[in-house]
Every structure is written in C-alpha cells, then in structure tokens.
Design a protein around this motif. Structure first.
Motif, PDB file in Angstrom:
ATOM      1  N   SER A  87     -31.020  29.827  -4.573  1.00 35.79           N
ATOM      2  CA  SER A  87     -31.696  30.650  -3.561  1.00 35.79           C
ATOM      3  C   SER A  87     -33.153  30.242  -3.413  1.00 35.79           C
ATOM      4  O   SER A  87     -33.678  30.167  -2.296  1.00 35.79           O
ATOM      5  CB  SER A  87     -31.596  32.133  -3.941  1.00 35.79           C
ATOM      6  OG  SER A  87     -30.248  32.540  -4.009  1.00 35.79           O
ATOM      7  N   ARG A  88     -33.813  29.973  -4.511  1.00 38.60           N
ATOM      8  CA  ARG A  88     -35.217  29.533  -4.459  1.00 38.60           C
ATOM      9  C   ARG A  88     -35.340  28.148  -3.814  1.00 38.60           C
ATOM     10  O   ARG A  88     -36.266  27.882  -3.036  1.00 38.60           O
ATOM     11  CB  ARG A  88     -35.825  29.529  -5.852  1.00 38.60           C
ATOM     12  CG  ARG A  88     -36.048  30.926  -6.415  1.00 38.60           C
ATOM     13  CD  ARG A  88     -36.555  30.877  -7.862  1.00 38.60           C
ATOM     14  NE  ARG A  88     -36.591  32.168  -8.474  1.00 38.60           N
ATOM     15  CZ  ARG A  88     -37.595  33.037  -8.358  1.00 38.60           C
ATOM     16  NH1 ARG A  88     -38.647  32.733  -7.633  1.00 38.60           N
ATOM     17  NH2 ARG A  88     -37.551  34.205  -8.965  1.00 38.60           N
ATOM     18  N   GLN A  94     -29.276  34.577  -2.355  1.00 37.28           N
ATOM     19  CA  GLN A  94     -30.219  35.689  -2.236  1.00 37.28           C
ATOM     20  C   GLN A  94     -31.254  35.389  -1.148  1.00 37.28           C
ATOM     21  O   GLN A  94     -31.844  34.309  -1.149  1.00 37.28           O
ATOM     22  CB  GLN A  94     -30.923  35.922  -3.572  1.00 37.28           C
ATOM     23  CG  GLN A  94     -29.978  36.300  -4.691  1.00 37.28           C
ATOM     24  CD  GLN A  94     -29.307  37.637  -4.436  1.00 37.28           C
ATOM     25  OE1 GLN A  94     -29.966  38.601  -4.080  1.00 37.28           O
ATOM     26  NE2 GLN A  94     -28.006  37.693  -4.604  1.00 37.28           N
ATOM     27  N   ASP A 131     -29.802  32.277  -8.433  1.00 40.69           N
ATOM     28  CA  ASP A 131     -31.248  32.440  -8.313  1.00 40.69           C
ATOM     29  C   ASP A 131     -31.928  31.095  -8.040  1.00 40.69           C
ATOM     30  O   ASP A 131     -32.760  30.971  -7.138  1.00 40.69           O
ATOM     31  CB  ASP A 131     -31.799  33.078  -9.595  1.00 40.69           C
ATOM     32  CG  ASP A 131     -33.256  33.436  -9.478  1.00 40.69           C
ATOM     33  OD1 ASP A 131     -33.568  34.431  -8.786  1.00 40.69           O
ATOM     34  OD2 ASP A 131     -34.093  32.721 -10.075  1.00 40.69           O
ATOM     35  N   TYR A 151     -28.105  32.896 -12.863  1.00 37.73           N
ATOM     36  CA  TYR A 151     -29.175  31.899 -12.922  1.00 37.73           C
ATOM     37  C   TYR A 151     -28.973  30.833 -11.838  1.00 37.73           C
ATOM     38  O   TYR A 151     -29.927  30.426 -11.165  1.00 37.73           O
ATOM     39  CB  TYR A 151     -29.225  31.237 -14.309  1.00 37.73           C
ATOM     40  CG  TYR A 151     -30.167  30.069 -14.364  1.00 37.73           C
ATOM     41  CD1 TYR A 151     -31.550  30.274 -14.477  1.00 37.73           C
ATOM     42  CD2 TYR A 151     -29.690  28.767 -14.267  1.00 37.73           C
ATOM     43  CE1 TYR A 151     -32.426  29.200 -14.499  1.00 37.73           C
ATOM     44  CE2 TYR A 151     -30.564  27.689 -14.288  1.00 37.73           C
ATOM     45  CZ  TYR A 151     -31.921  27.907 -14.402  1.00 37.73           C
ATOM     46  OH  TYR A 151     -32.781  26.841 -14.412  1.00 37.73           O
TER      47      TYR A 151
END
Length: 191
Positions: free
Chosen positions: A26-27, A56, A23, A20
């Motif tokens: 990365s966003r 990512q 993620d 999490y």
C-alpha cells in the motif's frame, strides 16, 4: 478461466498475504501514484475504504489531504444498485455498514457532501483482479461499472498486488475498462 474461478483463486491467495505485506504494498503504491502529474493535477481523489486484505488507501488519503486535495468515499445504495461519493474531513467519520458478507466503512449522506468527479480527478477502483487491457473483476455487485459508465472522462486507476494482475481476464459488454493499474512494483498505463 471464468470470473467466478478467478474470484475464488484470488480470495484464496489473499488469505496468505500478511498485514505487513499489505501495508508495504500500500505504501509503495501510494508513492507511485503521488509522484505522477495526474495526481498533482487532481482536485479530488475518489477512494474506497479498504476492508479485509485490500490495498489500504489511508496512506493516499493522508498524502492527498497534506497537498490540499479533497478525498471522497463511496456509499452503497443497494436498494437502487448504485454508489455515490461523499467528501469527508477525516477517516474517523466513516461508519461501518454491512453489505452482503462484508463490513464496509462508508460516509454518512446526512453529514457529508455528495461530490461528482471532474475531468482531472482520479477514482481509485477496487478489484479482485485486473488485466493488461484495462479489464477488472470486482466483487460482483456491478456498482463501480454502473458509476464509471456515467463519468467516462474521469481517470480510473486500479490498485492491486502483483498476483492480482493477469495478462487477460474475461470481460462482459457492461464492464467498464480502467485507464491504468498500479501494483507494488509497476505502473501500467495507458491502455
């Protein structure tokens, strides 16, 4: 601290990071990169296919494609100690390859077109640690340093989580400095 000690510490710290958190970071990093003029001006974004607990790049890939940009990924040529980048049409085209103890997703040179960076392009550079002077500690293969030395005009952007950013890390004469760093909370440039 030596590069080996820093690599060890960061690898240990990354084991504590959840999917999490990766993620979310990365966003956030993608949002910062895609809102800058340099991204808008780039024709091709040179990425890496993240493995393990790296930031990512798939969100950046998706956004770049939605804006009509090309994306390229590296293929390791360990027999000659180099990497080359190839444009792909979809992340599904990348194939798993083993390198050292890592499983890396790479393009197939038989299916994809090799591409060289232009002046306005951006290359997203992976790393275990970065510092505020533009130094980077990679995985120890030297592939990116060798590649980046051949293309000094391309904009080199490191991406990492805040804990991977140091005030200063050791650098060797053959290490190529990056031009900027983006973390989940900050954008550092220029050096």
């Amino acid at each position: 601290m030596t590069k080996a000690v820093i690599r060890s510490q960061i690898k240990q710290k990354r084991k504590e990071v959840t999917a999490y958190e990766i993620d979310r970071a990365s966003r956030q990093i993608t949002s910062q990169i895609t809102s800058c003029k340099r991204f808008e001006d780039a024709e091709t974004i040179f990425l890496y296919a993240a493995f393990n607990v790296e930031i990512q790049t798939r969100f950046l890939d998706e956004f770049a494609r939605s804006k009509g940009k090309k994306t390229a990924y590296p293929k390791i040529q360990s027999d000659i100690g180099e990497i080359s980048f190839y444009c792909i049409n979809s992340l599904k085209e990348l194939q798993a390859q083993s390198y050292r103890t890592m499983k890396i997703y790479e393009p197939d040179p038989q299916l994809h077109k090799k591409v060289l960076p232009a002046k306005n392009d951006i290359i997203i550079v992976p790393g275990l640690a970065f510092d505020l002077q533009g130094n980077r500690i990679g995985y120890g293969g030297g592939f990116y340093d060798k590649y980046l030395k051949s293309y000094p005009e391309v904009y080199k952007l490191g991406i990492c989580m805040d804990f991977q950013l140091f005030n200063q890390i050791p650098a060797e004469v053959f290490d190529v400095k990056i031009d900027g760093i983006v973390t989940e909370t900050s954008y550092y440039l220029p050096f």
